[in-house]
Write a protein that holds these residues in place. Structure first.
Motif, PDB file in Angstrom:
ATOM      1  N   SER A 118       0.934   7.260   6.182  1.00 37.08           N
ATOM      2  CA  SER A 118       1.775   7.126   5.000  1.00 37.08           C
ATOM      3  C   SER A 118       2.240   5.675   4.913  1.00 37.08           C
ATOM      4  CB  SER A 118       2.947   8.121   5.100  1.00 37.08           C
ATOM      5  OG  SER A 118       3.760   8.072   3.953  1.00 37.08           O
ATOM      6  N   TYR A 119       3.398   5.420   4.280  1.00 32.58           N
ATOM      7  CA  TYR A 119       3.928   4.059   4.146  1.00 32.58           C
ATOM      8  C   TYR A 119       5.291   3.941   4.811  1.00 32.58           C
ATOM      9  CZ  TYR A 119       0.497   3.494   0.342  1.00 32.58           C
ATOM     10  OH  TYR A 119      -0.641   3.440  -0.405  1.00 32.58           O
ATOM     11  N   ASP A 120       5.658   2.703   5.115  1.00 33.57           N
ATOM     12  CA  ASP A 120       6.969   2.450   5.707  1.00 33.57           C
ATOM     13  C   ASP A 120       8.083   2.716   4.691  1.00 33.57           C
ATOM     14  OD1 ASP A 120       7.041   0.254   3.985  1.00 33.57           O
ATOM     15  OD2 ASP A 120       6.917  -1.245   5.559  1.00 33.57           O
ATOM     16  N   ALA A 121       9.322   2.630   5.158  1.00 34.99           N
ATOM     17  CA  ALA A 121      10.470   3.005   4.325  1.00 34.99           C
ATOM     18  C   ALA A 121      10.619   2.122   3.093  1.00 34.99           C
ATOM     19  CB  ALA A 121      11.752   2.961   5.158  1.00 34.99           C
ATOM     20  N   ASN A 122      10.106   0.894   3.144  1.00 35.26           N
ATOM     21  CA  ASN A 122      10.197  -0.008   1.998  1.00 35.26           C
ATOM     22  C   ASN A 122       9.051   0.187   1.016  1.00 35.26           C
ATOM     23  OD1 ASN A 122      12.572  -1.442   2.849  1.00 35.26           O
ATOM     24  ND2 ASN A 122      11.310  -2.434   4.408  1.00 35.26           N
ATOM     25  N   GLY A 123       8.142   1.103   1.349  1.00 38.83           N
ATOM     26  CA  GLY A 123       6.979   1.252   0.489  1.00 38.83           C
ATOM     27  C   GLY A 123       6.177  -0.030   0.430  1.00 38.83           C
ATOM     28  N   GLY A 124       6.090  -0.722   1.573  1.00 41.81           N
ATOM     29  CA  GLY A 124       5.394  -2.011   1.585  1.00 41.81           C
ATOM     30  C   GLY A 124       6.199  -3.040   0.821  1.00 41.81           C
ATOM     31  N   TYR A 125       5.692  -3.447  -0.324  1.00 47.82           N
ATOM     32  CA  TYR A 125       6.389  -4.474  -1.105  1.00 47.82           C
ATOM     33  C   TYR A 125       7.393  -3.886  -2.084  1.00 47.82           C
ATOM     34  CZ  TYR A 125       3.112  -3.463  -4.962  1.00 47.82           C
ATOM     35  OH  TYR A 125       2.389  -2.850  -5.956  1.00 47.82           O
ATOM     36  N   GLY A 126       7.557  -2.551  -2.081  1.00 49.64           N
ATOM     37  CA  GLY A 126       8.636  -1.946  -2.851  1.00 49.64           C
ATOM     38  C   GLY A 126       8.257  -1.297  -4.158  1.00 49.64           C
ATOM     39  N   HIS A 127       6.970  -1.194  -4.479  1.00 44.16           N
ATOM     40  CA  HIS A 127       6.561  -0.507  -5.701  1.00 44.16           C
ATOM     41  C   HIS A 127       7.127   0.912  -5.690  1.00 44.16           C
ATOM     42  CE1 HIS A 127       4.019   1.547  -8.634  1.00 44.16           C
ATOM     43  NE2 HIS A 127       3.533   0.376  -9.021  1.00 44.16           N
ATOM     44  N   ARG A 128       7.597   1.355  -6.835  1.00 48.92           N
ATOM     45  CA  ARG A 128       8.273   2.665  -6.897  1.00 48.92           C
ATOM     46  C   ARG A 128       7.380   3.810  -6.418  1.00 48.92           C
ATOM     47  NH1 ARG A 128       7.681   1.250 -12.588  1.00 48.92           N
ATOM     48  NH2 ARG A 128       9.847   0.607 -12.663  1.00 48.92           N
ATOM     49  N   ASP A 129       6.084   3.734  -6.699  1.00 50.63           N
ATOM     50  CA  ASP A 129       5.185   4.784  -6.238  1.00 50.63           C
ATOM     51  C   ASP A 129       4.975   4.724  -4.728  1.00 50.63           C
ATOM     52  OD1 ASP A 129       4.793   5.993  -8.698  1.00 50.63           O
ATOM     53  OD2 ASP A 129       3.015   4.814  -9.176  1.00 50.63           O
ATOM     54  N   HIS A 130       5.017   3.529  -4.166  1.00 52.58           N
ATOM     55  CA  HIS A 130       4.852   3.381  -2.720  1.00 52.58           C
ATOM     56  C   HIS A 130       6.071   3.927  -1.974  1.00 52.58           C
ATOM     57  CE1 HIS A 130       1.299   0.451  -2.471  1.00 52.58           C
ATOM     58  NE2 HIS A 130       1.407   0.811  -3.738  1.00 52.58           N
ATOM     59  N   LEU A 171      -0.865 -22.202  -5.229  1.00 52.75           N
ATOM     60  CA  LEU A 171      -1.919 -21.282  -5.664  1.00 52.75           C
ATOM     61  C   LEU A 171      -1.418 -20.422  -6.818  1.00 52.75           C
ATOM     62  CD1 LEU A 171      -3.250 -20.114  -2.172  1.00 52.75           C
ATOM     63  CD2 LEU A 171      -4.196 -21.877  -3.671  1.00 52.75           C
ATOM     64  N   PRO A 172      -2.287 -20.151  -7.808  1.00 52.81           N
ATOM     65  CA  PRO A 172      -1.860 -19.375  -8.978  1.00 52.81           C
ATOM     66  C   PRO A 172      -1.827 -17.873  -8.694  1.00 52.81           C
ATOM     67  CG  PRO A 172      -4.168 -19.962  -9.207  1.00 52.81           C
ATOM     68  CD  PRO A 172      -3.687 -20.611  -7.921  1.00 52.81           C
ATOM     69  N   ILE A 173      -1.029 -17.493  -7.690  1.00 51.87           N
ATOM     70  CA  ILE A 173      -0.932 -16.094  -7.288  1.00 51.87           C
ATOM     71  C   ILE A 173       0.507 -15.635  -7.475  1.00 51.87           C
ATOM     72  CG2 ILE A 173      -1.139 -14.476  -5.377  1.00 51.87           C
ATOM     73  CD1 ILE A 173      -3.263 -16.358  -4.191  1.00 51.87           C
ATOM     74  N   ARG A 174       0.702 -14.666  -8.333  1.00 50.77           N
ATOM     75  CA  ARG A 174       2.051 -14.148  -8.574  1.00 50.77           C
ATOM     76  C   ARG A 174       2.517 -13.314  -7.381  1.00 50.77           C
ATOM     77  NH1 ARG A 174       2.215 -10.609 -13.662  1.00 50.77           N
ATOM     78  NH2 ARG A 174       4.383 -10.425 -12.943  1.00 50.77           N
ATOM     79  N   HIS A 175       3.720 -13.579  -6.931  1.00 51.33           N
ATOM     80  CA  HIS A 175       4.282 -12.752  -5.866  1.00 51.33           C
ATOM     81  C   HIS A 175       5.770 -12.508  -6.091  1.00 51.33           C
ATOM     82  CE1 HIS A 175       6.109 -16.338  -4.013  1.00 51.33           C
ATOM     83  NE2 HIS A 175       4.955 -16.943  -4.181  1.00 51.33           N
ATOM     84  N   ASP A 176       6.174 -12.575  -7.351  1.00 49.38           N
ATOM     85  CA  ASP A 176       7.583 -12.389  -7.671  1.00 49.38           C
ATOM     86  C   ASP A 176       8.074 -10.975  -7.381  1.00 49.38           C
ATOM     87  OD1 ASP A 176       5.705 -12.449 -10.099  1.00 49.38           O
ATOM     88  OD2 ASP A 176       7.297 -11.110 -10.806  1.00 49.38           O
ATOM     89  N   ALA A 177       7.131 -10.011  -7.250  1.00 51.19           N
ATOM     90  CA  ALA A 177       7.536  -8.629  -6.975  1.00 51.19           C
ATOM     91  C   ALA A 177       7.847  -8.401  -5.506  1.00 51.19           C
ATOM     92  CB  ALA A 177       6.443  -7.665  -7.425  1.00 51.19           C
ATOM     93  N   VAL A 178       7.534  -9.377  -4.661  1.00 55.05           N
ATOM     94  CA  VAL A 178       7.722  -9.227  -3.223  1.00 55.05           C
ATOM     95  C   VAL A 178       9.011  -9.928  -2.801  1.00 55.05           C
ATOM     96  CG1 VAL A 178       6.757  -9.643  -0.935  1.00 55.05           C
ATOM     97  CG2 VAL A 178       5.237  -9.134  -2.860  1.00 55.05           C
ATOM     98  N   ALA A 179       9.952  -9.166  -2.235  1.00 53.27           N
ATOM     99  CA  ALA A 179      11.188  -9.739  -1.704  1.00 53.27           C
ATOM    100  C   ALA A 179      10.996  -9.960  -0.203  1.00 53.27           C
ATOM    101  CB  ALA A 179      12.360  -8.803  -1.957  1.00 53.27           C
ATOM    102  N   PRO A 180      10.763 -11.195   0.229  1.00 55.03           N
ATOM    103  CA  PRO A 180      10.375 -11.449   1.620  1.00 55.03           C
ATOM    104  C   PRO A 180      11.359 -10.915   2.657  1.00 55.03           C
ATOM    105  CG  PRO A 180      10.047 -13.408   0.285  1.00 55.03           C
ATOM    106  CD  PRO A 180      10.792 -12.429  -0.558  1.00 55.03           C
ATOM    107  N   THR A 181      12.637 -10.845   2.329  1.00 56.21           N
ATOM    108  CA  THR A 181      13.620 -10.433   3.322  1.00 56.21           C
ATOM    109  C   THR A 181      13.731  -8.916   3.467  1.00 56.21           C
ATOM    110  OG1 THR A 181      15.391 -10.538   1.664  1.00 56.21           O
ATOM    111  CG2 THR A 181      14.987 -12.517   3.000  1.00 56.21           C
ATOM    112  N   THR A 182      13.173  -8.174   2.519  1.00 53.92           N
ATOM    113  CA  THR A 182      13.298  -6.709   2.583  1.00 53.92           C
ATOM    114  C   THR A 182      11.961  -5.990   2.516  1.00 53.92           C
ATOM    115  OG1 THR A 182      13.625  -6.594   0.174  1.00 53.92           O
ATOM    116  CG2 THR A 182      15.602  -6.740   1.548  1.00 53.92           C
ATOM    117  N   ALA A 183      10.885  -6.676   2.150  1.00 54.96           N
ATOM    118  CA  ALA A 183       9.581  -6.016   2.042  1.00 54.96           C
ATOM    119  C   ALA A 183       9.006  -5.732   3.423  1.00 54.96           C
ATOM    120  CB  ALA A 183       8.616  -6.880   1.244  1.00 54.96           C
ATOM    121  N   TYR A 184       8.156  -4.712   3.482  1.00 52.77           N
ATOM    122  CA  TYR A 184       7.444  -4.364   4.707  1.00 52.77           C
ATOM    123  C   TYR A 184       8.430  -4.159   5.869  1.00 52.77           C
ATOM    124  CZ  TYR A 184       3.500  -5.544   1.774  1.00 52.77           C
ATOM    125  OH  TYR A 184       2.605  -5.581   0.744  1.00 52.77           O
TER     126      TYR A 184
END
Length: 263
Positions: A118-130, A171-184
């Motif tokens: 399954s997934y960790d408590a944060n759902g990885g990067y925090g997507h609601r479905d995760h 790099l032109p990679i969006r990562h605004d959805a990832v909160a580094p201090t709480t993700a994963y």
């Protein structure tokens, strides 16, 4: 031999989070069953199956999975507002967690599975479905009495370093959805590190099977395109480890030998 049920939110998650582990388990003779909560469709689809489910079956075949199951829900999307439900199914974030857990538990019991991924408590990067996968997975494990639960994650410090590198290289990679201090998850709670470099070719080919995502406009599309073009040894170097948490309150480590790398 054990039966492993891998529960994921969307088609392609099975590769990104656990593809090497599933390929390794299948190669070692274990039965692998992939269950996705959603069909990956954020908009209403016409007649017929959403294309991402067909891509999932192609990916699963590459990984050596014996069975693929869609739990019956629609993708909840990424935006602040969740779109209305399609006419024939509810979005996963609106699903009754107990009902969803009962569906998953039924599959676990039917398969007589010993291990649930399954997934960790944060759902990885925090997507609601995760996040909902984590919640439903834990409930299903209790309902089905599964022997071991392993929750997929990535060391948080590694994520922070990668995002800093992305910013430094501009790099032109969006990562605004990832909160580094709480993700994963922090390394202190990770119990299993799996070496999957030997299965890099399968993992890369399984990722390439998700053509709608590779060629799409989503935030991960540029990364996926870059990954499938890498020389396989380099792909294995970058994605040759997968990580899991074994919650002590959810089963024993009886099957931990399937997923532990001592190297």
């Amino acid at each position: 031999m054990a039966t492993v049920v891998a529960f994921h939110a969307h088609p392609d998650d099975e590769v990104l989070m656990t593809g090497g582990t599933l390929a390794r388990a299948a190669a070692e003779g274990h039965r692998v069953v992939i269950v996705v909560a959603t069909d990956g469709a954020t908009d209403a689809v016409g007649q017929g199956e959403p294309p991402r489910l067909g891509e999932l079956r192609a990916s699963a075949a590459v990984l050596g999975a014996a069975r693929v199951v869609h739990l019956g829900y629609a993708d909840s999307g990424n935006g602040a507002v969740v779109n209305p439900d399609p006419p024939d199914r509810v979005r996963f974030t609106r699903a009754d967690p107990q009902e969803a857990a009962a569906r998953l538990a039924g599959i676990i019991q039917e398969e007589k599975a010993q291990v649930l991924l399954s997934y960790d408590a944060n759902g990885g990067y925090g997507h609601r479905d995760h996040v909902r996968v984590h919640e439903v997975g834990r409930r299903a494990a209790s309902l089905a009495g599964v022997e071991q639960v392993l929750e997929a994650t990535i060391p948080r410090d590694l994520v922070v370093r990668v995002l800093k590198l992305v910013d430094w290289l501009r790099l032109p990679i969006r990562h605004d959805a990832v909160a580094p201090t709480t993700a994963y998850s922090s390394r202190s709670v990770i119990t299993h590190r799996v070496n999957v470099r030997k299965f890099a070719k399968q993992k890369q080919a399984a990722l390439a099977a998700h053509q709608s995502q590779v060629n799409g406009t989503g935030r991960l599309a540029p990364i996926m395109r870059a990954l499938i073009r890498l020389p396989t040894p380099l792909f294995g170097l970058l994605l040759g480890r997968e990580w899991f948490i074994s919650p002590p309150e959810l089963g024993s480590n009886k099957h931990s030998g399937l997923f532990t790398d001592s190297g």
